[in-house]
Design a protein around this motif. Structure first.
Motif, mmCIF file in Angstrom:
data_model
loop_
_atom_site.group_PDB
_atom_site.id
_atom_site.type_symbol
_atom_site.label_atom_id
_atom_site.label_comp_id
_atom_site.label_asym_id
_atom_site.label_seq_id
_atom_site.Cartn_x
_atom_site.Cartn_y
_atom_site.Cartn_z
ATOM 1 N N LEU A 76 53.132 49.111 30.666
ATOM 2 C CA LEU A 76 52.571 50.323 31.261
ATOM 3 C C LEU A 76 51.216 50.678 30.646
ATOM 4 N N ILE A 77 51.134 50.625 29.321
ATOM 5 C CA ILE A 77 49.897 51.026 28.630
ATOM 6 C C ILE A 77 48.732 50.114 29.008
ATOM 7 N N PHE A 78 48.949 48.809 28.972
ATOM 8 C CA PHE A 78 47.825 47.907 29.214
ATOM 9 C C PHE A 78 47.517 47.753 30.701
ATOM 10 N N CYS A 79 48.503 48.022 31.554
ATOM 11 C CA CYS A 79 48.201 48.114 32.977
ATOM 12 C C CYS A 79 47.276 49.303 33.213
ATOM 13 N N ALA A 86 38.637 48.948 34.945
ATOM 14 C CA ALA A 86 38.099 48.421 36.197
ATOM 15 C C ALA A 86 37.505 49.539 37.054
ATOM 16 N N LEU A 87 38.209 50.662 37.151
ATOM 17 C CA LEU A 87 37.710 51.791 37.946
ATOM 18 C C LEU A 87 36.425 52.357 37.347
ATOM 19 N N SER A 88 36.331 52.371 36.009
ATOM 20 C CA SER A 88 35.120 52.892 35.368
ATOM 21 C C SER A 88 33.907 52.017 35.657
ATOM 22 N N TYR A 89 34.144 50.745 36.007
ATOM 23 C CA TYR A 89 33.063 49.832 36.356
ATOM 24 C C TYR A 89 32.801 49.822 37.863
ATOM 25 N N GLY A 90 33.491 50.679 38.580
ATOM 26 C CA GLY A 90 33.285 50.773 40.019
ATOM 27 C C GLY A 90 33.991 49.708 40.831
ATOM 28 N N ARG A 91 34.963 49.035 40.241
ATOM 29 C CA ARG A 91 35.694 47.999 40.964
ATOM 30 C C ARG A 91 36.816 48.617 41.790
ATOM 31 N N HIS A 92 37.116 47.970 42.900
ATOM 32 C CA HIS A 92 38.180 48.448 43.784
ATOM 33 C C HIS A 92 39.524 47.871 43.334
ATOM 34 N N VAL A 93 40.473 48.747 43.118
ATOM 35 C CA VAL A 93 41.819 48.333 42.719
ATOM 36 C C VAL A 93 42.819 48.970 43.681
ATOM 37 N N ILE A 98 48.802 47.324 42.046
ATOM 38 C CA ILE A 98 49.360 47.895 40.815
ATOM 39 C C ILE A 98 50.880 47.939 40.906
ATOM 40 N N PHE A 99 51.385 48.366 42.060
ATOM 41 C CA PHE A 99 52.839 48.462 42.250
ATOM 42 C C PHE A 99 53.499 47.097 42.129
ATOM 43 N N ARG A 100 52.913 46.089 42.768
ATOM 44 C CA ARG A 100 53.488 44.734 42.698
ATOM 45 C C ARG A 100 53.469 44.219 41.262
ATOM 46 N N TYR A 101 52.379 44.488 40.557
ATOM 47 C CA TYR A 101 52.287 44.034 39.166
ATOM 48 C C TYR A 101 53.376 44.678 38.308
ATOM 49 N N LEU A 102 53.558 45.988 38.460
ATOM 50 C CA LEU A 102 54.541 46.688 37.640
ATOM 51 C C LEU A 102 55.962 46.238 37.959
ATOM 52 N N ASP A 117 44.198 42.438 41.425
ATOM 53 C CA ASP A 117 42.855 42.196 41.942
ATOM 54 C C ASP A 117 41.905 43.298 41.491
ATOM 55 N N GLY A 118 40.793 42.896 40.895
ATOM 56 C CA GLY A 118 39.806 43.850 40.409
ATOM 57 C C GLY A 118 39.903 44.105 38.919
ATOM 58 N N VAL A 119 41.058 43.820 38.331
ATOM 59 C CA VAL A 119 41.260 43.999 36.888
ATOM 60 C C VAL A 119 41.037 42.651 36.193
ATOM 61 N N PHE A 120 40.087 42.597 35.299
ATOM 62 C CA PHE A 120 39.734 41.369 34.586
ATOM 63 C C PHE A 120 39.297 40.253 35.529
ATOM 64 N N SER A 121 38.860 40.621 36.719
ATOM 65 C CA SER A 121 38.449 39.606 37.695
ATOM 66 C C SER A 121 37.200 38.855 37.253
ATOM 67 N N GLY A 122 36.404 39.451 36.368
ATOM 68 C CA GLY A 122 35.216 38.777 35.869
ATOM 69 C C GLY A 122 35.447 37.966 34.618
ATOM 70 N N ASN A 123 36.652 38.016 34.062
ATOM 71 C CA ASN A 123 36.979 37.250 32.864
ATOM 72 C C ASN A 123 37.267 35.788 33.206
ATOM 73 N N PRO A 124 37.093 34.885 32.252
ATOM 74 C CA PRO A 124 37.442 33.483 32.519
ATOM 75 C C PRO A 124 38.899 33.314 32.963
ATOM 76 N N TYR A 125 39.783 34.136 32.424
ATOM 77 C CA TYR A 125 41.188 34.132 32.812
ATOM 78 C C TYR A 125 41.534 35.540 33.310
ATOM 79 N N PRO A 126 42.078 35.687 34.515
ATOM 80 C CA PRO A 126 42.313 37.025 35.076
ATOM 81 C C PRO A 126 43.642 37.664 34.674
#
Length: 332
Positions: A76-79, A86-93, A98-102, A117-126
């Motif tokens: 829960l915390i890291f989600c 992601a939202l602070s960077y203007g990414r769409h989530v 979120i529901f499916r992930y949880l 989708d949108g969370v860590f999408s720019g990282n080498p590993y998502p």
């Protein structure tokens, strides 16, 4: 706790793409550290069940409260932190993501939805927390412990250990045979519970040895035979892990306690939090020009801080609640 830091170092180098320090991934192999966890878990959980009077309900309750509250808190915390970043960077989530992930991760089915989708999408590993797959393996083994102990008490724990080890070392060959026969199974099955039985079996072997020291030579012969069998099947890495980890963990188990008294057990908290901490830091800024080496300091420091909070706020209260519950059942 040393094995937890092995995982932290290995994943930091991997996720941050610090190619110059690839040797650290070899020395501090996360794969080897996880196998060590499974060996230790096999020893400790069987010992816990046997020393608690073989009360199945009490065992399951205590194991659940030891593992799941901290696990749920981490999910829960890291989600929330990942989505918030992601939202602070203007990414769409999407809320559905979120529901499916949880749902997937809280039910231990991490492979169904490892990211959003949108969370860590720019990282080498998502992946948000790619280390969580081991928890379902642990829980699966916990479910089998009462049955294994019943068999061990009627036959012997040596036979339990040998059967588990045999299943574990034959599992990769079974998957290859199935693939050759046209049954293309999911690759993740190689890392799931049947394939990890060999390591839990080594833990069961160490429990059998702990009951009588004169059993050590026979146990050593079984370890060597296991390694030779792995090598004969082409699993040379597994053969090495069996010998090295068995030797190391045997001596750790038999070493006298250097610092007596109760101490925080931070290894679980560190394991739960380190992967998303790395991802958050990588997503926060670009680490280049030598700055990525700072992650090898920042990640362990942040992981220790989180683990201390998890230990005090979540893990200890949950374990104490389990002790009170089982104590009440005993009195009743």
């Amino acid at each position: 706790m040393a094995f937890a830091f092995f995982v932290v170092i290995s994943h930091t180098v991997q996720l941050a793409g610090i190619d110059d320090l690839y040797v650290l991934r070899v020395i501090f192999s996360s794969d080897t550290a996880v196998q060590a966890f499974f060996i230790i878990s096999g020893f400790l959980t069987i010992n816990s069940f046997e020393s608690s009077g073989r009360k199945v309900g009490d065992f399951y309750l205590r194991r659940f409260l030891r593992i799941m509250p901290a696990y749920v808190a981490a999910v829960l915390i890291f989600c929330a932190l990942g989505v918030g970043q992601a939202l602070s960077y203007g990414r769409h989530v999407e809320l559905a993501g979120i529901f499916r992930y949880l749902v997937a991760n809280l039910s231990l089915l991490n492979f169904l939805q490892p990211t959003i989708d949108g969370v860590f999408s720019g990282n080498p590993y998502p992946e948000i927390n790619g280390a969580l797959w081991t928890i379902k393996v642990e829980v699966g083994f916990y479910a089998l412990v009462p049955l294994l102990c019943m068999i061990g008490s009627r036959a012997s724990f040596l036979s339990v250990a040998i059967v588990l080890i045999a299943i574990g070392i034959l599992w990769p060959s079974g998957l290859k045979f199935a693939a050759d026969a046209g049954f293309h199974l999911h690759p993740s099955l190689g890392h799931q519970l049947p394939g990890q039985f060999a390591y839990f079996g080594l833990g069961a072997l160490f429990y059998w040895v702990s009951r009588a020291d004169q059993r050590t030579p026979l146990a050593a012969a079984i370890v060597v035979a296991t390694a030779l069998a792995c090598a004969g099947l082409g699993e040379f890495r597994m053969a090495t892990q069996v010998v090295v980890l068995s030797t190391l963990i045997y001596w750790v188990i038999h070493l006298p306690q250097i610092m007596p008294g109760k101490r925080p057990d931070l290894s679980y908290g560190i394991y739960l939090c380190h992967f998303p901490i790395i991802q958050l830091l990588i997503n926060w800024r670009g680490w280049s020009g030598g700055e990525e080496y700072l992650l090898l300091l920042l990640v362990p420091a942040a992981a220790i801080a989180y683990a201390m909070a998890s230990w005090r706020v979540v893990e200890v209260p949950s374990m104490n609640f389990g002790k009170r519950m089982t104590a009440n059942e005993t009195r009743n």
